[in-house]
Design a protein around this motif. Structure first.
Motif, PDB file in Angstrom:
ATOM      1  N   THR A 604       0.832  -1.207   0.000  1.00 56.97           N
ATOM      2  CA  THR A 604       0.000   0.000   0.000  1.00 56.97           C
ATOM      3  C   THR A 604       0.868   1.259   0.000  1.00 56.97           C
ATOM      4  OG1 THR A 604      -1.793  -1.125   1.169  1.00 56.97           O
ATOM      5  CG2 THR A 604      -1.735   1.277   1.323  1.00 56.97           C
ATOM      6  N   TYR A 605       1.928   1.227   0.765  1.00 53.35           N
ATOM      7  CA  TYR A 605       2.871   2.357   0.818  1.00 53.35           C
ATOM      8  C   TYR A 605       3.556   2.560  -0.532  1.00 53.35           C
ATOM      9  CZ  TYR A 605       6.930   5.069   2.520  1.00 53.35           C
ATOM     10  OH  TYR A 605       7.915   6.019   2.730  1.00 53.35           O
ATOM     11  N   LEU A 606       4.004   1.475  -1.143  1.00 54.00           N
ATOM     12  CA  LEU A 606       4.676   1.566  -2.440  1.00 54.00           C
ATOM     13  C   LEU A 606       3.734   2.079  -3.527  1.00 54.00           C
ATOM     14  CD1 LEU A 606       6.734  -1.772  -2.373  1.00 54.00           C
ATOM     15  CD2 LEU A 606       7.546   0.544  -1.855  1.00 54.00           C
ATOM     16  N   ASN A 607       2.446   1.873  -3.319  1.00 54.99           N
ATOM     17  CA  ASN A 607       1.448   2.341  -4.286  1.00 54.99           C
ATOM     18  C   ASN A 607       0.934   3.748  -3.980  1.00 54.99           C
ATOM     19  OD1 ASN A 607       1.574  -0.018  -5.803  1.00 54.99           O
ATOM     20  ND2 ASN A 607      -0.052  -1.016  -4.623  1.00 54.99           N
ATOM     21  N   GLY A 608       1.607   4.432  -3.040  1.00 51.18           N
ATOM     22  CA  GLY A 608       1.241   5.818  -2.776  1.00 51.18           C
ATOM     23  C   GLY A 608       0.530   6.064  -1.467  1.00 51.18           C
ATOM     24  N   GLY A 609       0.320   5.031  -0.670  1.00 52.32           N
ATOM     25  CA  GLY A 609      -0.353   5.193   0.617  1.00 52.32           C
ATOM     26  C   GLY A 609       0.596   5.674   1.702  1.00 52.32           C
ATOM     27  N   ALA A 610       0.101   5.655   2.924  1.00 53.36           N
ATOM     28  CA  ALA A 610       0.899   6.114   4.061  1.00 53.36           C
ATOM     29  C   ALA A 610       1.996   5.101   4.388  1.00 53.36           C
ATOM     30  CB  ALA A 610      -0.014   6.304   5.271  1.00 53.36           C
ATOM     31  N   ALA A 611       3.069   5.613   4.990  1.00 55.91           N
ATOM     32  CA  ALA A 611       4.161   4.734   5.408  1.00 55.91           C
ATOM     33  C   ALA A 611       3.652   3.739   6.444  1.00 55.91           C
ATOM     34  CB  ALA A 611       5.305   5.558   5.978  1.00 55.91           C
ATOM     35  N   PRO A 612       4.059   2.479   6.350  1.00 60.24           N
ATOM     36  CA  PRO A 612       3.554   1.461   7.280  1.00 60.24           C
ATOM     37  C   PRO A 612       4.108   1.649   8.689  1.00 60.24           C
ATOM     38  CG  PRO A 612       5.279   0.535   5.904  1.00 60.24           C
ATOM     39  CD  PRO A 612       5.006   1.913   5.375  1.00 60.24           C
ATOM     40  N   VAL A 613       3.313   1.223   9.657  1.00 55.26           N
ATOM     41  CA  VAL A 613       3.696   1.308  11.064  1.00 55.26           C
ATOM     42  C   VAL A 613       3.752  -0.114  11.633  1.00 55.26           C
ATOM     43  CG1 VAL A 613       3.099   2.204  13.345  1.00 55.26           C
ATOM     44  CG2 VAL A 613       2.643   3.583  11.285  1.00 55.26           C
ATOM     45  N   PHE A 614       4.852  -0.426  12.323  1.00 55.31           N
ATOM     46  CA  PHE A 614       5.036  -1.762  12.893  1.00 55.31           C
ATOM     47  C   PHE A 614       5.404  -1.648  14.372  1.00 55.31           C
ATOM     48  CE2 PHE A 614       5.868  -2.361   8.388  1.00 55.31           C
ATOM     49  CZ  PHE A 614       5.261  -3.574   8.107  1.00 55.31           C
ATOM     50  N   ASN A 615       5.011  -2.648  15.139  1.00 55.71           N
ATOM     51  CA  ASN A 615       5.514  -2.841  16.495  1.00 55.71           C
ATOM     52  C   ASN A 615       6.416  -4.063  16.468  1.00 55.71           C
ATOM     53  OD1 ASN A 615       3.184  -1.009  17.089  1.00 55.71           O
ATOM     54  ND2 ASN A 615       3.805  -1.442  19.206  1.00 55.71           N
ATOM     55  N   TYR A 616       7.712  -3.817  16.522  1.00 58.78           N
ATOM     56  CA  TYR A 616       8.677  -4.910  16.382  1.00 58.78           C
ATOM     57  C   TYR A 616       9.157  -5.426  17.740  1.00 58.78           C
ATOM     58  CZ  TYR A 616       9.211  -4.117  11.342  1.00 58.78           C
ATOM     59  OH  TYR A 616       9.004  -4.019   9.985  1.00 58.78           O
ATOM     60  N   HIS A 617       9.523  -6.696  17.746  1.00 61.03           N
ATOM     61  CA  HIS A 617      10.098  -7.338  18.924  1.00 61.03           C
ATOM     62  C   HIS A 617      11.423  -7.978  18.504  1.00 61.03           C
ATOM     63  CE1 HIS A 617       5.813  -6.950  19.829  1.00 61.03           C
ATOM     64  NE2 HIS A 617       6.182  -6.855  21.094  1.00 61.03           N
ATOM     65  N   ARG A 618      12.456  -7.157  18.458  1.00 57.19           N
ATOM     66  CA  ARG A 618      13.795  -7.628  18.099  1.00 57.19           C
ATOM     67  C   ARG A 618      14.384  -8.379  19.283  1.00 57.19           C
ATOM     68  NH1 ARG A 618      12.941  -2.474  16.521  1.00 57.19           N
ATOM     69  NH2 ARG A 618      13.309  -1.893  14.323  1.00 57.19           N
ATOM     70  N   PHE A 619      15.051  -9.482  19.010  1.00 54.75           N
ATOM     71  CA  PHE A 619      15.591 -10.279  20.114  1.00 54.75           C
ATOM     72  C   PHE A 619      16.575  -9.470  20.939  1.00 54.75           C
ATOM     73  CE2 PHE A 619      18.125 -13.294  22.399  1.00 54.75           C
ATOM     74  CZ  PHE A 619      17.243 -14.307  22.714  1.00 54.75           C
ATOM     75  N   TRP A 620      17.493  -8.757  20.269  1.00 52.82           N
ATOM     76  CA  TRP A 620      18.506  -8.025  21.031  1.00 52.82           C
ATOM     77  C   TRP A 620      17.862  -6.991  21.946  1.00 52.82           C
ATOM     78  CZ3 TRP A 620      19.353  -2.874  21.497  1.00 52.82           C
ATOM     79  CH2 TRP A 620      18.864  -2.014  20.498  1.00 52.82           C
ATOM     80  N   ALA A 621      16.844  -6.275  21.447  1.00 52.80           N
ATOM     81  CA  ALA A 621      16.216  -5.226  22.237  1.00 52.80           C
ATOM     82  C   ALA A 621      15.447  -5.803  23.421  1.00 52.80           C
ATOM     83  CB  ALA A 621      15.289  -4.397  21.358  1.00 52.80           C
ATOM     84  N   GLN A 622      14.732  -6.912  23.188  1.00 59.16           N
ATOM     85  CA  GLN A 622      13.983  -7.540  24.270  1.00 59.16           C
ATOM     86  C   GLN A 622      14.929  -8.047  25.356  1.00 59.16           C
ATOM     87  OE1 GLN A 622      10.594  -7.324  24.225  1.00 59.16           O
ATOM     88  NE2 GLN A 622      10.905  -6.219  22.296  1.00 59.16           N
ATOM     89  N   ALA A 623      16.050  -8.628  24.934  1.00 59.19           N
ATOM     90  CA  ALA A 623      17.043  -9.102  25.900  1.00 59.19           C
ATOM     91  C   ALA A 623      17.715  -7.927  26.598  1.00 59.19           C
ATOM     92  CB  ALA A 623      18.083  -9.971  25.201  1.00 59.19           C
ATOM     93  N   ASP A 624      18.012  -6.863  25.854  1.00 62.96           N
ATOM     94  CA  ASP A 624      18.658  -5.693  26.439  1.00 62.96           C
ATOM     95  C   ASP A 624      17.814  -5.110  27.570  1.00 62.96           C
ATOM     96  OD1 ASP A 624      20.843  -3.909  26.474  1.00 62.96           O
ATOM     97  OD2 ASP A 624      20.858  -3.813  24.300  1.00 62.96           O
ATOM     98  N   ILE A 625      16.513  -5.044  27.346  1.00 64.43           N
ATOM     99  CA  ILE A 625      15.609  -4.511  28.361  1.00 64.43           C
ATOM    100  C   ILE A 625      15.566  -5.441  29.577  1.00 64.43           C
ATOM    101  CG2 ILE A 625      13.196  -3.990  28.871  1.00 64.43           C
ATOM    102  CD1 ILE A 625      12.986  -3.118  25.865  1.00 64.43           C
ATOM    103  N   ALA A 626      15.447  -6.736  29.323  1.00 62.83           N
ATOM    104  CA  ALA A 626      15.439  -7.698  30.429  1.00 62.83           C
ATOM    105  C   ALA A 626      16.714  -7.582  31.255  1.00 62.83           C
ATOM    106  CB  ALA A 626      15.291  -9.123  29.881  1.00 62.83           C
ATOM    107  N   LEU A 627      17.847  -7.504  30.579  1.00 64.97           N
ATOM    108  CA  LEU A 627      19.139  -7.427  31.258  1.00 64.97           C
ATOM    109  C   LEU A 627      19.275  -6.136  32.059  1.00 64.97           C
ATOM    110  CD1 LEU A 627      21.178  -8.826  28.259  1.00 64.97           C
ATOM    111  CD2 LEU A 627      21.023  -9.932  30.507  1.00 64.97           C
ATOM    112  N   ALA A 628      18.675  -5.066  31.559  1.00 62.36           N
ATOM    113  CA  ALA A 628      18.714  -3.800  32.292  1.00 62.36           C
ATOM    114  C   ALA A 628      17.930  -3.917  33.598  1.00 62.36           C
ATOM    115  CB  ALA A 628      18.153  -2.677  31.430  1.00 62.36           C
ATOM    116  N   PHE A 629      16.752  -4.538  33.532  1.00 60.03           N
ATOM    117  CA  PHE A 629      15.978  -4.769  34.765  1.00 60.03           C
ATOM    118  C   PHE A 629      16.782  -5.615  35.749  1.00 60.03           C
ATOM    119  CE2 PHE A 629      11.942  -4.195  32.130  1.00 60.03           C
ATOM    120  CZ  PHE A 629      11.613  -2.980  32.710  1.00 60.03           C
ATOM    121  N   GLY A 630      17.325  -6.716  35.248  1.00 62.86           N
ATOM    122  CA  GLY A 630      18.043  -7.625  36.128  1.00 62.86           C
ATOM    123  C   GLY A 630      19.278  -6.993  36.736  1.00 62.86           C
ATOM    124  N   ALA A 631      20.040  -6.259  35.935  1.00 64.09           N
ATOM    125  CA  ALA A 631      21.256  -5.624  36.449  1.00 64.09           C
ATOM    126  C   ALA A 631      20.925  -4.599  37.527  1.00 64.09           C
ATOM    127  CB  ALA A 631      22.020  -4.966  35.298  1.00 64.09           C
TER     128      ALA A 631
END
Length: 638
Positions: A604-631
């Protein structure tokens, strides 16, 4: 059955209870829940839960050695909090099974006096292939014989950096197999990025790690990258040294925590493997072609190194190795890299390899090398620190990747004869534009300071912490993190400005952890309060069923239609039949993306629509957050 067993373990009372360690366990449980999609059926951590994501890897169910290193660290901290390090051992076993290449037979004919044949790095993908030039002198490899003597093997114990976990491309370079094809099951090693600093992910031509010309063109994929008189079936692997170093850093903490709990013996075998990885990680300390470090420009004139004078002792951007796949050919090669980014340095890993008895490598000069590396890394931080505290890019022994002559301004103020580069290795996007490089690297410096109390590290951290705290924008319980940085000038007068802000939750976690380690040693109350405020903001505003996320608008996904340079007249195919020729585009050579459940948002974006919006769950980021809590929980018993 496995999930039920995990639930029993997860519900056992924590041996170190507290708000933040409990948050670690809550996040850990989400990451390890098989229904949440963080791991493949083989237990390999995916780059992200979501499949449609393009950044360093070009699909979410690929993975990197980076993800593996975070997996190791996550399990080390789980052991610290729960007192059970069996999952730490299991994570390393999985790493060893899938990330350490097994197909390395030609390494046995490697000649350390002739480690590789020179090929210049060029400015643009359209300048490739780069012609191999045997007239350019290369130095000697001073550690190959030492490593063989120590371990009785010619094989590297290093992680290849990139995996097609679900074999989407279909190369089928499963461990021990070469181009087994789309029907092969399991993580397939493959390569990307081999055409200069302007080759962003959008301009890459993915290629198999072992190429026997079954796919691609007449010479497989080889003649897209290097120009030669003839081509042979071969394998080639590349390590991301920061990931290997992070895994060793995690092993250091596992050793500390297991020793405190009286169960160090349960992980002794894994620690030996981490030490071995640290021995081979020394290839990151050397110039690409083992040329002498310092004032090295003009490839033909830059002296070949002998002994350790080709060592810059910094953790470089990559090292690589490869060789012939067919028995009738008798050759093998190894290279380092002359470019070192501050964001890849890891003084804690260097300290551990030089000083921790359980992590000392067997190589006869390894402890000496890592002792020098620790000192040199700290010097680099000093050289690159801006007046406000942020750290500039890095240095290189090979200007433009071909030992070119830099501008006169850079010749007048070198680092051990190496030249300052504000964007080492990659320019699309610039490699030091992303704020995340700052806390990633400074967190390691802060952990080193926490362990040793080194006054040099303390002085560096004090300036950086002040800048970082002042750069975060808080609004009630919410926050915005710096996103992009702009650099001007050269050391010692380099300046930085923040050009954009965003909701990068992984870097928020990394920043909180950095501040926590610094605060725990220095007593800086502002650093502790800011760390706590970030962690509370993460938990209150961005927690979801899978972990933590924030909406991301991906305007860069317009580049799905970007042209990928292929030389005129060159034609080849991927295993699924996608054609590679001068009309190739990013999506054109990845047609499988059109079957992705989220493709319609991009279309849809490539055809002229709005830029897509995603909620991503990257492994490094999820682990980074967990490690920050634990530390934070362990450091302050909260």
């Amino acid at each position: 059955m496995k999930y039920s067993a995990f639930l029993v373990i997860a519900l056992v009372a924590s041996t170190q209870a507290g708000t933040y360690t409990d948050r670690f366990l809550e996040q850990y449980k989400k990451i390890k829940d098989s229904s949440n999609g963080y791991f493949s059926k083989e237990g390999v951590p995916y780059h992200s839960v979501e499949t449609l994501i393009v950044e360093a890897p070009d699909q979410g169910h690929e993975t990197t050695s980076e993800a593996y290193s975070y997996y190791i660290w996550l399990e080390a901290m789980y052991g610290a909090i729960q007192g059970d390090f069996s999952s730490f051992n299991s994570a390393w076993e999985n790493l060893e099974k899938y990330a350490i290449p097994t197909l390395q037979e030609a390494n046995s004919v490697y000649d350390p006096s002739k480690p590789a044949t020179y090929a210049a790095e060029l400015d643009s993908p359209s300048d490739y292939p780069s012609t191999i030039d045997s007239s350019i002198p290369v130095g000697q490899d001073p550690i190959a014989s030492e490593l063989k003597s120590a371990y009785g093997s010619d094989n590297f114990y290093s992680m290849h950096w990139l995996f097609d976990v679900d074999n989407v491309y279909g190369f089928g370079n499963i461990q021990g197999q070469c181009e087994a094809g789309p029907s092969a099951s399991g993580p397939s090693l493959y390569n990307n990025y081999q055409r200069g600093p302007e080759e962003s992910v959008w301009r890459t031509i993915p290629q198999p790690s072992c190429d026997m010309f079954k796919y691609g063109g007449t010479n497989g994929f080889l003649d897209l990258f290097t120009g030669d008189s003839s081509y042979a079936h071969q394998y080639k692997y590349t390590a991301a040294p920061d990931a290997d170093a992070r895994a060793i850093q995690a092993a250091f903490w596992a050793n500390q925590w297991a020793t405190e709990k009286g169960v160090q013996g349960s992980i002794s075998s894994t620690l030996s493997k981490a030490a071995k990885m640290g021995d081979y990680l020394r290839y990151s300390l050397f110039d690409k072609y083992f040329k002498k470090i310092g004032n090295c420009y003009e490839a033909a004139d830059c002296a070949a190194g002998s002994g350790k004078d080709s060592a810059h002792y910094l953790i470089n951007w990559y090292f690589a190795w490869g060789g012939s796949y067919n028995a009738q050919y008798d050759w093998s090669w190894r290279i380092g890299d002359g470019a070192a980014h501050f964001g890849y340095q890891n003084p804690l890993a260097a300290y551990a390899l030089a000083n921790d008895a359980s992590l000392k490598p067997k190589g006869s000069t390894a402890v000496e090398d890592w002792t020098k590396s620790l000192e040199r890394q700290l010097e680099l931080y000093e050289y690159l620190q801006s007046s406000v505290g942020a750290f500039a890019g890095g240095v290189t022994n090979s200007w433009k990747g071909r030992y070119a002559t830099p501008d006169s301004a850079l010749l007048n103020n070198t680092f051990h004869g190496m030249f300052y580069d504000w964007e080492p290795v990659y320019h699309d996007p610039p490699s030091n534009r992303w704020y995340g490089m700052q806390p990633w690297s400074v967190d390691r410096l802060a952990q080193y300071y926490y362990v040793t109390g080194d006054s040099k590290a303390e002085a560096l951290l004090k300036k950086w912490v002040s800048w970082a705290i002042s750069s975060i924008k808080f609004s009630g319980t919410d926050f915005d993190m710096p996103s992009n940085l702009e650099w001007t000038g050269n050391p010692p007068s380099v300046s930085v400005s923040i050009t954009s802000y965003g909701k990068d939750l992984g870097t928020a976690g990394a920043t909180a952890r950095t501040l926590a380690y610094y605060a725990a040693k220095s007593g800086d109350s502002s650093a502790k309060e800011t760390a706590k405020k970030l962690l509370d903001g993460l938990y209150e505003n961005y927690k979801d069923d899978l972990g933590f996320s924030a909406p991301e608008t991906r305007e860069d996904y317009s580049r799905f239609n970007e042209k990928v340079y292929v030389p005129s007249g060159w034609t080849g195919t991927y295993p699924n039949g996608d054609v590679i020729d001068s009309s190739a585009t990013f999506i054109g050579i990845r047609s499988w993306y059109k079957q992705d459940p989220n493709w319609s948002k991009v279309e849809t974006y490539l055809n002229g629509g709005a830029a897509p919006v995603f909620n991503y769950h990257r492994f490094w980021a999820q682990a980074d957050i967990a490690l920050a809590f634990g530390a934070y929980g362990m450091l302050f018993n909260e």
